[in-house]
Design a protein around this motif. Structure first.
Motif: not given
Length: 555
Positions: A295-306
């Motif tokens: 869940a953190e990977i999904v949220a973090g990756a989407l955040q990193d790509y803005d």
């Protein structure tokens, strides 16, 4: 094999193998020699205990305790899985098992069905929440452990099982055919308004990405132009599913996560491999302190790509990769072999993952920013590592009054759910259903003569103050003040039922909805007054605000 014969044979085998290791590695590698030596000492110790200890010992149990104690010194996720737990482990990781499709547990002193999963044998046969389980096949299970009943209900697919339950004053018997149960990772999806879709992602077991994709495609066919993806309380799961979910919203060829460990064969880079379903739809991802791992990977990756605005609270901070390794006698060990790093280069793992440095809910205690490293998103926003994923817009966690906790914890809300369901054949849909004042009055009446006393936070503080004052000899000086304060803050249960009527109604509403609409209904009903959802709708209705948040100037 005879159990008494098997035990010494196993110990002799362990001794033989460790002695072989001693001779093989003594001159080659000091570290391997130390491992072999200590294994031999351990095997010798268990053997001597079995021979000389005054009482009979259970060698299997002692060795398992020793193994678990050893693994606890490493991290919370390296775990020994004995043969008898392998089925439960498979279900946790795949979401699959063969059975009747019902969650069971002990409530108000009885083993009951807590949730029949929609579309599976238990629900199809008419079993409902609150049904007390009396018999499975020929076994009377009234006084059995829940875990033992669960084992009886499970079995090979397409085999039959007889179940007898008590509902109110009625006894109901059903013959069920066990099926392969695949629990959906998306218990609910739907529209929050005419333009906004909502997807609740509860797990990352097999088919998680497919479940989300199907929900997204269906919502788009209904005309949504913006999306809320909810990964709150999601414990994570299969890495590939996380990568594929990110791929639904991010172009092909983008890095989602990489794993880095001690051995070269665990170092991998995971990229998107397909064209996305929608790379432009405005998105909010809801996170909280129980969003972990995948869940953190999904949220973090989407955040990193803005790619999405994150709303909620800081995630759990579980960025360790586990690999399951087979052991002798069908046992397994889940070993932490690497760490996750998301596109910006940050690691989502909390800096200190020892259990001593987590609060009572298992969340890591706040890490000073000075110990965390800065990274940048695609648009240049500053993000930090070492403590999970921080939201772009923070919301407060929901707290409840002591009376609400007491009513739920003492199963009085659950009991009323049983009563209400027996008296009411149907209710309106989950979003429209409300606990009227008449229903609430009936609930309050059902509490007559039942114990639901509790201590408020202020009362507990005053009790603590009184203890410290007595200990430090100040009590006589402040006794009148303490007694006066106690009179002023002394709770009145009847008054609290009025003061906290709204939140007690909400707890009742979700309980009652669950009886008619199951897990899906609980999620849908909870959205009506969900502060995080309200915040998501607010930001999604303002494109300029989304743009502001997702640019470097927002920080």
């Amino acid at each position: 094999m005879n159990k008494n014969f098997k035990k010494p044979v196993i110990l002799l085998l362990v001794s033989f193998l460790t002695l072989s290791l001693l001779f093989s590695f003594a001159t080659k590698n000091d570290k391997l020699f130390a491992i072999a030596k200590n294994l031999d000492i351990f095997a010798s110790l268990v053997r001597e205990l079995d021979s000389y200890y005054v009482d009979e010992i259970n060698a299997d149990e002692l060795v398992t305790i020793g193994i678990n104690a050893m693994l606890e010194e490493l991290d919370p996720y390296t775990e020994f899985i004995p043969e008898e737990n392998s089925d439960d482990f498979r279900m946790m990781t795949t979401g699959e098992y063969a059975g009747v499709g019902a969650l069971i547990g002990n409530r108000i002193g009885s083993n009951m069905i807590l949730m029949p999963y929609k579309g599976f044998p238990a629900q199809s046969a008419g079993l409902r929440i609150g049904d007390e389980i009396l018999k499975v096949d020929t076994v009377n299970v009234v006084n059995s452990l829940t875990s033992d009943i669960s084992k009886l209900l499970k079995g090979p697919a397409n085999t039959n099982v007889f179940v007898q339950v008590k509902r109110g004053t009625d006894t109901i018997s059903v013959n069920l055919t066990r099926k392969k149960i695949v629990i959906s990772n998306v218990p609910f999806y739907g529209k929050l308004d005419d333009q906004t879709g909502y997807i609740k992602l509860s797990d990352f077991t097999t088919n998680a990405a497919s479940d989300v994709r199907n929900a997204l495609v269906d919502l788009k066919s209904q005309g949504i132009t913006r999306l809320v993806l909810d990964v709150r309380d999601n414990p994570g799961g299969i890495l590939k599913e996380a990568v594929d979910i990110v791929n639904l919203f991010v172009p092909k060829g983008k890095e989602v996560v990489r794993t880095i460990g001690k051995l070269e064969n665990v170092n991998s880079v995971y990229k998107t491999t397909k064209s996305p379903v929608d790379k432009d739809i405005p998105m909010v991802v809801l996170i909280n302190e129980r969003s972990a791992s995948a869940a953190e990977i999904v949220a973090g990756a989407l955040q990193d790509y803005d790619r999405a605005v994150l709303i909620g609270r800081r995630t759990f901070g579980k960025g360790l990769v586990q690999t399951t390794v087979p052991l002798s006698y069908n046992a397994q060990v889940k070993i932490t072999t690497a760490k996750y790093y998301i596109p910006s280069g940050r690691c989502i793992q909390a800096i200190d993952y020892s259990q001593e440095n987590r609060d009572e809910n298992g969340n890591s205690i706040s890490i000073p920013d000075s110990l965390r490293k800065e990274f940048k998103t695609k648009n240049g926003r500053i993000v930090l590592d070492g403590a999970g994923i921080e939201p772009d817009q923070k919301t407060e966690s929901k707290s409840f009054a002591p009376i609400t906790y007491s009513l739920v914890a003492r199963n009085l809300v659950f009991e009323y759910g049983n009563k209400f369901f027996l008296e009411n054949e149907m209710i309106s849909n989950p979003r429209d259903f409300v606990v009227t004042d008449e229903i609430y009055a009936d609930f309050v009446a059902s509490l007559e003569g039942k114990d639901y006393d509790y201590t408020t936070y202020v009362e507990k503080t005053l009790d603590d103050l009184e203890k410290y004052a007595l200990r430090e000899k100040f009590f006589d000086d402040i006794k009148p003040t303490i007694e006066d304060l106690k009179k002023k803050v002394s709770h009145n249960k009847e008054q609290d039922l009025i003061t906290f009527k709204f939140e007690i109604k909400e707890a009742l509403r979700e309980e009652l909805v669950s009886r008619y609409y199951f897990q899906q209904g609980i999620v849908e009903a909870s959205l009506v007054n969900d502060e995080d959802v309200i915040a998501a709708l607010g930001i999604l209705s303002n494109p300029a605000e989304i743009n502001r948040v997702l640019t470097a100037s927002a920080k």
